[in-house]
Design a protein around this motif. Structure first.
Motif, PDB file in Angstrom:
ATOM      1  N   UNK A 214      70.579  10.574 -11.768  1.00 25.53           N
ATOM      2  CA  UNK A 214      69.996  11.922 -11.176  1.00 25.53           C
ATOM      3  C   UNK A 214      68.671  11.969 -11.206  1.00 25.53           C
ATOM      4  N   UNK A 215      68.022  11.922 -12.514  1.00 22.69           N
ATOM      5  CA  UNK A 215      66.480  11.753 -12.923  1.00 22.69           C
ATOM      6  C   UNK A 215      65.773  11.004 -11.983  1.00 22.69           C
ATOM      7  N   UNK A 216      66.465   9.870 -11.617  1.00 21.13           N
ATOM      8  CA  UNK A 216      65.559   9.026 -10.605  1.00 21.13           C
ATOM      9  C   UNK A 216      65.597   9.551  -9.107  1.00 21.13           C
ATOM     10  N   UNK A 217      66.608  10.033  -8.699  1.00 20.81           N
ATOM     11  CA  UNK A 217      66.875  10.774  -7.390  1.00 20.81           C
ATOM     12  C   UNK A 217      66.000  12.076  -7.444  1.00 20.81           C
ATOM     13  N   UNK A 218      65.752  12.746  -8.607  1.00 21.09           N
ATOM     14  CA  UNK A 218      64.769  13.895  -8.706  1.00 21.09           C
ATOM     15  C   UNK A 218      63.566  13.457  -8.438  1.00 21.09           C
ATOM     16  N   UNK A 219      63.118  12.376  -8.802  1.00 18.94           N
ATOM     17  CA  UNK A 219      61.866  11.873  -8.600  1.00 18.94           C
ATOM     18  C   UNK A 219      61.503  11.310  -7.083  1.00 18.94           C
ATOM     19  N   UNK A 220      62.583  10.846  -6.383  1.00 17.34           N
ATOM     20  CA  UNK A 220      62.399  10.409  -5.085  1.00 17.34           C
ATOM     21  C   UNK A 220      62.371  11.702  -4.128  1.00 17.34           C
TER      22      UNK A 220
ATOM     23  N   UNK B 163      56.588  10.664 -15.452  1.00 15.01           N
ATOM     24  CA  UNK B 163      56.737   9.595 -16.718  1.00 15.01           C
ATOM     25  C   UNK B 163      57.787  10.317 -17.456  1.00 15.01           C
ATOM     26  N   UNK B 164      58.017  11.554 -17.667  1.00 18.85           N
ATOM     27  CA  UNK B 164      59.118  12.112 -18.539  1.00 18.85           C
ATOM     28  C   UNK B 164      60.249  11.910 -17.890  1.00 18.85           C
ATOM     29  N   UNK B 165      60.531  12.005 -16.623  1.00 20.92           N
ATOM     30  CA  UNK B 165      61.907  11.813 -15.923  1.00 20.92           C
ATOM     31  C   UNK B 165      62.018  10.282 -15.938  1.00 20.92           C
ATOM     32  N   UNK B 166      61.135   9.504 -15.912  1.00 21.85           N
ATOM     33  CA  UNK B 166      61.391   7.906 -15.999  1.00 21.85           C
ATOM     34  C   UNK B 166      61.775   7.369 -17.313  1.00 21.85           C
ATOM     35  N   UNK B 167      61.083   8.076 -18.256  1.00 27.97           N
ATOM     36  CA  UNK B 167      61.366   7.762 -19.544  1.00 27.97           C
ATOM     37  C   UNK B 167      62.985   8.062 -19.878  1.00 27.97           C
ATOM     38  N   UNK B 168      63.421   9.084 -19.345  1.00 31.26           N
ATOM     39  CA  UNK B 168      64.923   9.652 -19.782  1.00 31.26           C
ATOM     40  C   UNK B 168      65.878   8.623 -19.049  1.00 31.26           C
ATOM     41  N   UNK B 169      65.379   8.221 -17.585  1.00 30.88           N
ATOM     42  CA  UNK B 169      66.024   7.334 -16.984  1.00 30.88           C
ATOM     43  C   UNK B 169      66.237   5.914 -17.744  1.00 30.88           C
ATOM     44  N   UNK B 170      65.131   5.478 -18.167  1.00 33.78           N
ATOM     45  CA  UNK B 170      65.107   4.123 -18.849  1.00 33.78           C
ATOM     46  C   UNK B 170      65.980   4.108 -20.175  1.00 33.78           C
ATOM     47  N   UNK B 171      65.769   5.304 -20.804  1.00 31.71           N
ATOM     48  CA  UNK B 171      66.614   5.421 -21.920  1.00 31.71           C
ATOM     49  C   UNK B 171      68.093   5.380 -22.017  1.00 31.71           C
ATOM     50  N   UNK B 172      68.608   6.150 -20.698  1.00 36.18           N
ATOM     51  CA  UNK B 172      70.162   6.122 -20.692  1.00 36.18           C
ATOM     52  C   UNK B 172      70.621   5.702 -19.506  1.00 36.18           C
ATOM     53  N   UNK B 173      70.145   4.829 -18.745  1.00 35.96           N
ATOM     54  CA  UNK B 173      70.808   4.199 -17.605  1.00 35.96           C
ATOM     55  C   UNK B 173      71.749   3.231 -17.991  1.00 35.96           C
ATOM     56  N   UNK B 174      71.560   2.400 -19.342  1.00 38.37           N
ATOM     57  CA  UNK B 174      72.465   1.558 -19.441  1.00 38.37           C
ATOM     58  C   UNK B 174      73.716   1.909 -20.285  1.00 38.37           C
ATOM     59  N   UNK B 175      73.675   3.433 -20.697  1.00 32.93           N
ATOM     60  CA  UNK B 175      74.872   3.879 -21.438  1.00 32.93           C
ATOM     61  C   UNK B 175      75.858   4.541 -20.460  1.00 32.93           C
ATOM     62  N   UNK B 176      77.187   4.153 -20.485  1.00 34.39           N
ATOM     63  CA  UNK B 176      77.961   4.537 -19.534  1.00 34.39           C
ATOM     64  C   UNK B 176      78.377   5.914 -19.453  1.00 34.39           C
ATOM     65  N   UNK B 177      78.093   6.581 -20.724  1.00 32.25           N
ATOM     66  CA  UNK B 177      78.240   8.134 -20.397  1.00 32.25           C
ATOM     67  C   UNK B 177      77.219   8.861 -19.847  1.00 32.25           C
ATOM     68  N   UNK B 178      76.038   8.347 -20.074  1.00 28.96           N
ATOM     69  CA  UNK B 178      74.831   8.789 -19.496  1.00 28.96           C
ATOM     70  C   UNK B 178      73.919   8.421 -18.217  1.00 28.96           C
ATOM     71  N   UNK B 179      74.856   7.323 -17.857  1.00 31.09           N
ATOM     72  CA  UNK B 179      74.233   6.661 -16.534  1.00 31.09           C
ATOM     73  C   UNK B 179      74.155   7.480 -15.170  1.00 31.09           C
ATOM     74  N   UNK B 180      75.063   8.416 -15.061  1.00 34.28           N
ATOM     75  CA  UNK B 180      75.180   9.340 -14.051  1.00 34.28           C
ATOM     76  C   UNK B 180      73.910  10.098 -14.087  1.00 34.28           C
TER      77      UNK B 180
END
Length: 633
Positions: free
Chosen positions: A293-299, A272-289
């Motif tokens: 990485x957080x989503x891949x960490x979950x996978x 949940x913590x990693x998903x929250x970080x990913x949801x928060x920054x996935x649409x910001x160009x400087x933080x999308x990468x």
């Protein structure tokens, strides 16, 4: 010996009974299979015998069945005899049919050899003799006599018909046959059913020292705890292995559950913590990468499954006593019970709130005592009196009060016609009869289901004195624990017969023991009974020693020990010498100049028979000396 099943499953039609079987027994391991009634324990035993029942499971490993040195599997599930009219000895001798046939052929061949001196006949005899020796033909009679004696049968019992024995005795006979067959892998399905406490204790010791592999299905917790060193639990169709006795299994199961639950909760929180970080920054160009990485960490995580809750489904009831009894519940004075002959005689008083456990060997009168005090059998002599306002609820182990052709609902409703349909269904649901289960015919119910139905009717009446004859028969461990909890909190008075020592130990605050032809009342629980029995045994041994000392002059134990050891050594030398002489004479029979002369064959055979007779006498003397030496030690 090694027997291993990897990723197997058992299916009946479209239904999967066991979905992933990983099972291994090797060497001299003592293994238990535990689980709820209907979980698939007996199915697994059947699959060990008949591998055709197995197919590939849902696991990732390749399905396989590996057997090494598994020539014979012995299985004792239920007591079935082909002919109840033959004697016990004839039934047991079926185990030795090949040896008996060889004996007859050897005798017949010896007679033929007296008139036919052909080499072919002599070779035939030699071949028969070699096979006879290989099967331990010269010792099999002593072997089965010892087994019969150890199971408590007399010489007279050997010549009784099978139909004359009780259920417990029939179980013993079947078990004797199984042991004498000497299987490489011994499978036992509820072996303590119908056995009394004394026999169970002996069986524990025997199985603990059984020289080959053993797999047991049992709900007897104390029995398992004293024998097994590995446990497979079947729950929700899955099999889990635990190394250790039953007590260790219970503790480890709880620890594993709590650990997996904790690991699951921690991982879910991290996801949940990693998903929250990913949801928060996935649409910001400087933080999308970083978000990716957080989503891949979950996978990449190895997912921890949420553990199944313990399968604790069982009967529950709010048991209320309708009328309080007086303080004096039952007075028994010189009560002699039995049918034609007196089985036992007892005297004791029972007071309100007491929980009396009745124990003892089969056939000593325990159930007869219960049937007498509830009025089903007339006493031979003596008296018993119930106190003021005593209302009895009686559970008969035969469950004779159940109409086999009725449905569960009708059987219950016929006894309580004042209840509404909803009230009947609620009462039955408390004892695990819900939905369409209430419309099952009683004859279609399992033993455990019949016990629950009988108890549901008894407890609905709210008696203040419960009289229960073997109530835990057919119950699984969870069912026993539920009944234990209910009876511990029961505010009335309880009398019960049971061979389940764990159950007796947990419930009884007093003991009535039917042993050695007498009935003894112990005012405290099972531990107190064991302590007093040990003291009584010690006193009895001392009395026997004193009596023996009076009848003979003083014997110096050290000198007697040395004397016996010298005698044993001498007997062992004699036994070896006689065995060598027998072997020499048997070798003579294979020589052409001997087997072609029927007179010489007869003379040598006569010498062999004489030496065997002397050998048996020497072995009997050796055993007697060993027993006397053990007593001194």
């Amino acid at each position: 010996m090694n027997y291993k099943i990897t990723n197997g499953s058992v299916n009946y039609g479209a239904e999967t009974i066991l979905e992933e079987i990983n099972f291994d027994v090797k060497g001299k391991e003592k293994v238990a299979i535990v689980g709820r009634n209907g979980s698939g324990k007996s199915t697994l035993l059947k699959a060990l015998i008949d591998n055709e029942l197995l197919s590939e499971g849902i696991g990732e490993e390749k399905f396989s069945v590996y057997k090494e040195s598994v020539k014979e599997i012995g299985y004792l599930k239920q007591i079935n005899f082909e002919d109840d009219n033959i004697t016990m000895l004839d039934e047991i001798l079926k185990v030795y049919q090949e040896i008996i046939n060889l004996e007859k052929k050897m005798e017949s061949t010896v007679i033929k050899m007296q008139s036919d001196t052909s080499e072919q006949l002599a070779k035939e005899y030699s071949k028969l003799h070699d096979r006879y020796e290989l099967l331990d033909g010269y010792t099999y009679k002593k072997e089965y006599e010892t087994a019969i004696n150890k199971f408590g049968f007399s010489n007279e019992d050997k010549h009784k018909k099978i139909s004359e024995f009780s259920g417990g005795q029939r179980t013993k006979i079947a078990f004797i046959k199984l042991l004498l067959s000497k299987p490489d892998l011994l499978l036992l399905d509820e072996p303590t059913n119908h056995l009394d406490i004394t026999t169970i204790e002996w069986l524990e010791s025997y199985l603990k020292n059984y020289p080959k592999a053993l797999v047991i299905v049992s709900h007897d917790r104390m029995f398992l705890n004293k024998i097994v060193d590995k446990i497979y639990e079947i729950e929700y169709g899955a099999i889990t292995e635990y190394t250790g006795d039953y007590e260790f299994f219970e503790k480890q199961k709880r620890i594993n559950y709590e650990r997996q639950l904790k690991d699951f909760a921690f991982q879910q929180k991290e996801i949940k913590r990693l998903e929250a970080i990913a949801d928060r920054f996935r649409y910001k160009p400087t933080k999308a990468k970083m978000a990716l990485s957080k989503l891949k960490q979950i996978e990449r995580m190895v997912k921890v499954d949420c553990p199944n809750k313990y399968d604790l489904k069982t009967f529950k009831t709010n048991f209320e006593i309708k009328v309080e009894s007086g303080n004096n519940v039952l007075a028994v004075e010189n009560l002699e019970i039995g049918y034609k002959d007196v089985l036992s005689r007892c005297s004791f008083n029972l007071y309100k709130g007491q929980k009396l456990g009745i124990i003892g060997s089969n056939g000593t009168g325990k159930s007869t005592f219960l049937k007498t005090i509830v009025g089903n059998i007339n006493p031979i002599s003596g008296n018993y009196i119930f106190g003021h306002n005593v209302q009895i609820g009686y559970f008969d182990q035969q469950m004779l009060g159940l109409d086999q052709d009725k449905t569960v609902f009708d059987d219950f409703y016929d006894e309580f016609p004042e209840l509404t349909v909803t009230e009947v269904r609620n009462s039955l649901a408390a004892f695990m009869f819900s939905g369409d289960d209430v419309f099952k015919q009683i004859k279609m119910l399992s033993g455990g289901e019949k016990v629950r139905l009988s108890l549901s009717k008894i407890l609905k009446r709210g008696p203040n004195l419960l009289i229960l004859d073997e109530p835990t028969n057919h119950m699984d461990i969870i069912g026993k624990e539920s009944l234990e909890d209910m009876l511990k909190t029961y505010m009335g008075t309880l009398i019960f017969v049971s061979h389940d020592r764990f159950f007796v130990k947990k419930i009884a605050d007093s003991i009535l023991s039917f042993e050695n032809g007498k009935v003894t009342y112990y005012p405290y629980g099972y531990e107190y009974y064991l302590e007093k029995r040990s003291e009584e045994t010690s006193i009895q041994i001392q009395e026997e020693k004193s009596k023996k000392a009076k009848n003979q002059s003083y014997i110096n134990p050290l000198k007697e020990k040395e004397k016996l050891e010298r005698k044993i050594k001498k007997l062992e030398e004699e036994i070896c010498k006689k065995e060598e002489e027998i072997a020499i004479f048997q070798a003579e029979l294979t020589k052409e100049e001997i087997y072609s002369d029927y007179i010489k064959v007869g003379e040598i055979q006569e010498k062999i028979d004489f030496l065997k007779s002397e050998l048996e006498n020497s072995m009997n003397s050796w055993e007697e000396c060993q027993e006397n030496l053990e007593k001194l030690i």
